[in-house]
Design a protein around this motif. Structure first.
Motif, short mmCIF file in Angstrom:
data_model
loop_
_atom_site.label_atom_id
_atom_site.label_comp_id
_atom_site.label_asym_id
_atom_site.label_seq_id
_atom_site.Cartn_x
_atom_site.Cartn_y
_atom_site.Cartn_z
N ALA A 106 0.83 -1.21 0.00
CA ALA A 106 0.00 0.00 0.00
C ALA A 106 0.86 1.26 0.00
O ALA A 106 0.58 2.22 -0.73
N LYS A 107 1.91 1.27 0.80
CA LYS A 107 2.80 2.43 0.84
C LYS A 107 3.46 2.64 -0.52
O LYS A 107 3.57 3.78 -1.00
N THR A 138 -4.07 1.58 6.70
CA THR A 138 -4.25 0.75 5.51
C THR A 138 -5.34 -0.26 5.81
O THR A 138 -5.23 -1.05 6.74
N LEU A 139 -6.40 -0.22 5.01
CA LEU A 139 -7.51 -1.16 5.18
C LEU A 139 -7.78 -1.84 3.84
O LEU A 139 -8.52 -1.33 3.01
N PHE A 191 -8.64 1.01 1.24
CA PHE A 191 -8.83 2.35 1.82
C PHE A 191 -7.58 2.70 2.60
O PHE A 191 -7.02 1.88 3.33
N ALA A 192 -7.14 3.95 2.46
CA ALA A 192 -5.93 4.39 3.16
C ALA A 192 -6.08 5.84 3.61
O ALA A 192 -6.80 6.63 2.99
N GLY A 204 -8.35 10.91 2.82
CA GLY A 204 -8.81 9.54 2.71
C GLY A 204 -8.80 9.13 1.25
O GLY A 204 -9.32 9.86 0.39
N VAL A 205 -8.17 8.00 0.96
CA VAL A 205 -8.01 7.54 -0.42
C VAL A 205 -8.68 6.19 -0.57
O VAL A 205 -8.38 5.25 0.16
N MET A 206 -9.58 6.10 -1.53
CA MET A 206 -10.21 4.82 -1.85
C MET A 206 -9.65 4.35 -3.19
O MET A 206 -9.84 4.99 -4.23
#
Length: 592
Positions: A302-303, A364-365, A377-378, A392-394
């Protein structure tokens, strides 16, 4: 005879010690085993599954080389399989009968694959002329090898595994040597003591009598025989002491070597049992059918994905390139950027929409799934400024070969509290748009909130949403709309309408049985003249995007609004809370 036994015992002790030392030198086992395989097909990809990588226990050292630049990456086996799809590829396996790696070509309907570099699926990737790296691959990990997706995959592959260098006979042999040595020393001392007890002249057993020597000669003869006996005894003792001095040095050094590692001793049954023991299923264990699906990405993935998106965002914003932005943005987020670039061509001072800062990924989800599409989602925080709100980023990924793209992007409200969610290593379920387990179905939230923005407290949905902390309502809600309508001259009028964006809602389950929900609406303002011959003037972003200075027909401006909500579970007394939003002009045109 006693001296002979002592010497033989000491020799046996030395042989035992030397044999123990030989276990670490002459007879030492190899520290690794290597298997190589050469592929001869034109397939653009080679897959080395975990079963081949784990042919031997331990960390794998891998060498890859071919014509030109080689590429390798490792990821979940299911992800690699999905990425390769029905393309021709080589599959490496370990033949247990031949005890080596073998390769088989799997024919496919496609002779090429996309360039594998920088795929969001890979955990780690390597690139270079000759690759050398090591892994400790879990059972669900495979390795993919390629060049550029078109040329044949690198042909020379080898995998090395460490072997145990334990020599369990060293300790017993050296210890036995020491014990035998001590026995030999005991025999040697016993021989010396016995010799000293039995030394001196012996009487003749004959009946005759020898003539008596003169006294002086008799005393000299006795002294000479004693000196001879003592000389012989001293010679043997000197040689014995030399042997005693040498052998202990060897024994003590070897014993120190043998005692410094458990590899030099046999391991008992309890040790091996502990190493191979497996948990016993319990009554509370989950049944195989109830096993959770894996998270779509890891925290590290994710990162890395966010970093890549930020890089594209920076370059696309600078160049005003929609084509570049579309490689990492989609849906409502792309709509806002596309319009922004068009506006900035006429007014470079116009502000950009909400952007992902260069900062830390604080949450991080990932979705629990092994199929596509996938969602993550992050939350990203700006490390350089505390005044910039976290965003918030989807993210969504449509297929294995697609990159993750930003679908929804919002700035968080001040003081917004994100509900507690599952850890990234577990992930969360993405809920269906019409799930009935929430206070409101995700696909109905956008329309309900749009009605609140239109009618305020008079809206039938007003009671479902929390007012406190909602800073969007004063900006585009009923009070704003009323003020703007009142400010228009008598020659013009304004009408408001809203619609739900075509992009599906995204809902992630939270720990309290609620959900984090992303939706989008389009708010449209239509200004038209009320008298014949009257004109509507444009300004700012509306003027830059529409390209119209004034119109006798009217101007229609549409604003895209992305929203992030916390939705409580059904039956809860809590209200739906607005966590964040982004609003930007996405369309402006003359009324037709």
């Amino acid at each position: 005879m006693r001296f002979v036994l002592a010497v033989i015992t000491l020799v046996i002790a030395a042989l035992l010690v030397l044999l123990g030392l030989a276990q670490r030198t002459v007879f030492a086992p190899p520290d690794s085993v290597t298997s190589s395989v050469t592929t001869t097909s034109s397939a653009p990809v080679t897959i080395i599954p975990a079963s081949a990588l784990k042919a031997y226990p331990g960390r794998e050292s891998i060498h890859i080389e071919g014509d030109g630049t080689s590429f390798a990456a490792y990821a979940k086996t299911a992800d690699i399989t999905a990425w390769v799809g029905d393309s021709a590829h080589n599959r490496v396996s370990y033949d247990t009968s031949l005890k080596k790696l073998v390769s088989k070509t799997v024919e496919g309907t496609s002779g090429s694959v996309p360039d594998p570099r920088d795929s969001d699926l890979w955990y780690t990737e390597f690139s270079g002329q000759a690759l050398n790296f090591s892994l400790d691959a879990p059972d669900d990990i495979s390795l993919i090898v390629a060049t550029d997706g078109t040329k044949p995959a690198p042909s020379n592959l080898s995998v090395s595994w460490p072997l145990s260098t334990a020599t369990p006979l060293v300790g017993p042999l050296v210890t036995a040597g020491l014990l035998v040595f001590l026995i030999g020393i005991g025999l040697f001392v016993w021989a010396i003591v016995h010799h000293r007890r039995t030394r001196g002249p012996r009487r003749s057993s004959g009946g005759g009598r020898r003539p008596k020597l003169p006294r002086a000669e008799r005393q000299g003869s006795v002294r000479s025989s004693r000196r001879a006996a003592l000389g012989a005894s001293a010679g043997k003792g000197s040689r014995g002491r030399r042997m005693v001095a040498v052998v202990p040095i060897v024994l003590v050094g070897a014993l120190g070597l043998a005692g410094c590692s458990s590899d030099y001793w046999p391991q008992g049954p309890s040790d091996s049992t502990a190493a191979t023991a497996t948990p016993t299923p319990s009554a509370s264990a989950e049944a195989p059918g109830d096993a959770l699906q894996p998270p779509a990405v890891t925290v590290a993935q994710a990162k890395r994905i966010i970093e890549r998106i930020v890089s594209v965002q920076t370059r696309a914003d600078k160049a005003g390139s929609t084509d570049l932005a579309s490689t990492r943005f989609t849906g409502p987020a792309l709509e806002q950027r596309t319009a922004s670039y068009a506006i900035r061509k006429n007014d470079d001072s116009a502000a950009l929409p909400v952007s992902i800062p260069t900062g830390s990924v604080t949450l991080t989800l990932p979705q629990q799934t092994d199929s596509w599409p996938r969602t993550v989602f992050a939350l990203v925080k700006d490390n350089d400024s505390t005044k910039v709100a976290p965003v918030g980023v989807m993210l969504t990924q449509e297929s294995a070969r697609d990159a993750f793209k930003v679908d929804y992007l919002v700035g968080l409200e001040a003081g917004a509290e994100i509900p507690k969610v599952a850890p990234a290593t577990t992930g969360a379920a993405r809920l269906a748009p019409d799930v009935k387990l929430l206070a409101m179905e995700p696909d109905k939230i956008a329309a309900a909130y749009a009605d609140v923005l239109k009618d305020g407290k008079e809206s039938a949905s007003a009671a479902a949403f929390q007012t406190s902390g909602d800073t969007l309502r004063p900006k585009i809600g009923k009070s704003y709309k009323d003020k703007k309508a009142a400010a228009l001259p008598a020659t013009a009028k304004i009408a408001y309408s809203s619609s739900v964006n075509d992009e599906p809602s995204i809902a992630f389950a939270t720990n309290d049985a609620g959900a984090i929900v992303s939706v989008a609406i389009n708010e449209t303002e239509t200004v038209t003249p009320t008298k014949k011959g009257a004109e509507v003037n444009t300004e700012g972003e509306v003027k830059s995007l529409s390209g119209v200075d004034k119109s006798t027909k009217g101007i229609e401006a549409t604003y895209g609004v992305e929203l992030l909500f916390s939705v409580p579970p059904v039956g809860s007394d809590d209200k739906i809370v607005l966590l964040g939003f982004s609003q930007a002009l996405i369309s402006a045109k003359e009324v037709s």
